[in-house]
Scaffold this active site. Structure first.
Site, PDB file in Angstrom:
ATOM      1  N   ALA A  30      29.402 -13.391 -26.348  1.00 57.60           N
ATOM      2  CA  ALA A  30      29.428 -12.427 -27.450  1.00 57.60           C
ATOM      3  C   ALA A  30      30.778 -12.180 -27.960  1.00 57.60           C
ATOM      4  O   ALA A  30      30.649 -12.015 -29.355  1.00 57.60           O
ATOM      5  CB  ALA A  30      29.131 -10.865 -26.626  1.00 57.60           C
ATOM      6  N   ASP A  69      37.957 -15.230 -25.416  1.00 59.52           N
ATOM      7  CA  ASP A  69      36.595 -15.673 -24.977  1.00 59.52           C
ATOM      8  C   ASP A  69      36.835 -16.811 -23.684  1.00 59.52           C
ATOM      9  O   ASP A  69      36.281 -16.545 -22.765  1.00 59.52           O
ATOM     10  CB  ASP A  69      35.792 -16.159 -25.885  1.00 59.52           C
ATOM     11  CG  ASP A  69      36.398 -17.548 -26.910  1.00 59.52           C
ATOM     12  OD1 ASP A  69      37.504 -17.809 -26.468  1.00 59.52           O
ATOM     13  OD2 ASP A  69      35.668 -17.951 -27.780  1.00 59.52           O
ATOM     14  N   GLY A  70      37.775 -17.620 -23.917  1.00 56.91           N
ATOM     15  CA  GLY A  70      38.087 -18.621 -22.767  1.00 56.91           C
ATOM     16  C   GLY A  70      38.732 -17.966 -21.756  1.00 56.91           C
ATOM     17  O   GLY A  70      38.263 -18.183 -20.346  1.00 56.91           O
ATOM     18  N   ASP A  91      34.528 -22.318 -34.002  1.00 58.16           N
ATOM     19  CA  ASP A  91      35.788 -22.513 -34.596  1.00 58.16           C
ATOM     20  C   ASP A  91      35.812 -23.287 -35.846  1.00 58.16           C
ATOM     21  O   ASP A  91      36.366 -23.117 -36.973  1.00 58.16           O
ATOM     22  CB  ASP A  91      36.874 -23.461 -33.591  1.00 58.16           C
ATOM     23  CG  ASP A  91      37.219 -22.676 -32.514  1.00 58.16           C
ATOM     24  OD1 ASP A  91      36.922 -21.280 -32.347  1.00 58.16           O
ATOM     25  OD2 ASP A  91      37.681 -23.404 -31.403  1.00 58.16           O
TER      26      ASP A  91
END
Ligand SMILES: CCCCCCCC/C=C\CCCCCCCC(=O)OC[C@H](COP(=O)(O)OP(=O)(O)OC[C@H]1O[C@@H](n2ccc(N)nc2=O)[C@H](O)[C@@H]1O)OC(=O)CCCCCCC/C=C\CCCCCCCC
Ligand SMILES: O=P([O-])([O-])O[C@@H]1[C@@H](O)[C@H](O)[C@@H](O)[C@H](O)[C@@H]1O
Ligand SMILES: [Mg+2]
Ligand SMILES: [Mg+2]
Length: 214
Positions: A30, A69-70, A91
């Site tokens: 998300a 996110d990572g 990206d």
């Protein structure tokens, strides 16, 4: 370079925020999706109208999601190949909107064909930089060199220049030249990076064949 030296710092700073999002039940996917949507919207709403300051502020707020996110996936122990694919693919979408938005400005009211070409060149060469590594890895070759200008450098150079150049709208003098300079720097840097990666992969491919690796 930034990936090597700045990542540790941003990991430390963003880890508590990433943990908070996980506690709220937000998923890494998300964050990837919302971050991309916000970056694309910021680039395509503001840049084509020459509103570089507000465009940069909006994009900067959302683009840090790419570091979050990572971080979330690693904290949750849910890093996955799907997540890696989604992250890298989106990206490319955000990058296209940023340089596309700048090209639209120069093709329209900004009225400068040469800078429009520079922005399109940045867009295309940035995508090729990423493709070289992705394709090499799909062939089982490591592409061990990252090169002069990775994505973080392309974004920092362009966004810092666009943000500061945007202050021209508020009456700050002598800043508008920064964006054209940044575009040429990113264009040349990306070209050098493509060549660095191609030469590296060429060597790796020949070495693998000599060693009898399929
Ligand atoms: C007066 C002028 C002042 C100017 C000040 C400028 C200050 C500069 C400020 C900031 C610099 C920021 C540098 C950041 C560099 C960080 C380097 C880095 O880490 O780069 C790469 C990353 C992310 O890469 P990636 O997405 O590959 O990593 P992840 O950690 O996400 O891991 C991926 C893996 O995670 C798993 N996964 C992921 C997602 C998912 N859904 N599921 C998963 O499982 C999976 O295993 C994956 O493989 O970051 C970037 O590339 C983004 C770079 C951010 C660039 C910021 C640009 C902003 C810069 C300046 C703005 C200045 C505004 C100036 C305004 C002027 C006003 C006067
Ligand atoms: O290769 P490049 O565009 O300079 O850099 C990028 C990497 O730094 C990033 O970690 C990855 O998620 C992107 O998809 C992209 O590959
Ligand atoms: Mg990311
Ligand atoms: Mg990413």
């Amino acid at each position: 370079m930034l990936n090597k030296y700045a990542r540790a710092f941003f990991t430390r700073v963003l880890t508590p925020f990433a943990a908070l999002l996980l506690r709220w039940g937000v998923s890494p996917d998300a964050v990837t999706l919302i971050g991309t949507a916000g970056s694309v919207a910021g680039a395509l709403v503001f840049f084509p109208r020459g509103e570089f300051f507000w465009g940069t502020i909006t994009i900067t707020l959302f683009i840090f999601s790419d570091l979050v996110d990572g971080n979330m996936a690693r904290q949750a122990g849910s890093s996955s190949r799907w997540g890696a694919f989604l992250d890298s693919t989106l990206d490319r979408v955000a990058d296209a909107a940023i340089f596309g938005g700048l090209a639209m400005w120069y093709a329209g009211t900004g009225d400068n064909n040469l800078l429009c070409v520079a922005a399109v060149f940045c867009l295309a060469s940035g995508q090729v930089v990423s493709y070289t590594k992705a394709r090499a890895e799909s062939l089982g070759l490591p592409c061990k060199v990252n090169g002069l200008v990775e994505r973080a450098e392309r974004l920092v150079i362009t966004l810092v220049a666009a943000g500061v150049a945007g202050l021209h709208t508020f009456g700050v003098p002598y800043v508008e030249w920064l964006l054209p300079v940044a575009l040429w720097v990113v264009a040349v840097g990306s070209l050098v990076t493509v060549l660095q990666r191609m030469l590296t992969v060429r060597r790796e491919a020949f070495e693998a064949e000599r060693a009898g690796v399929a």
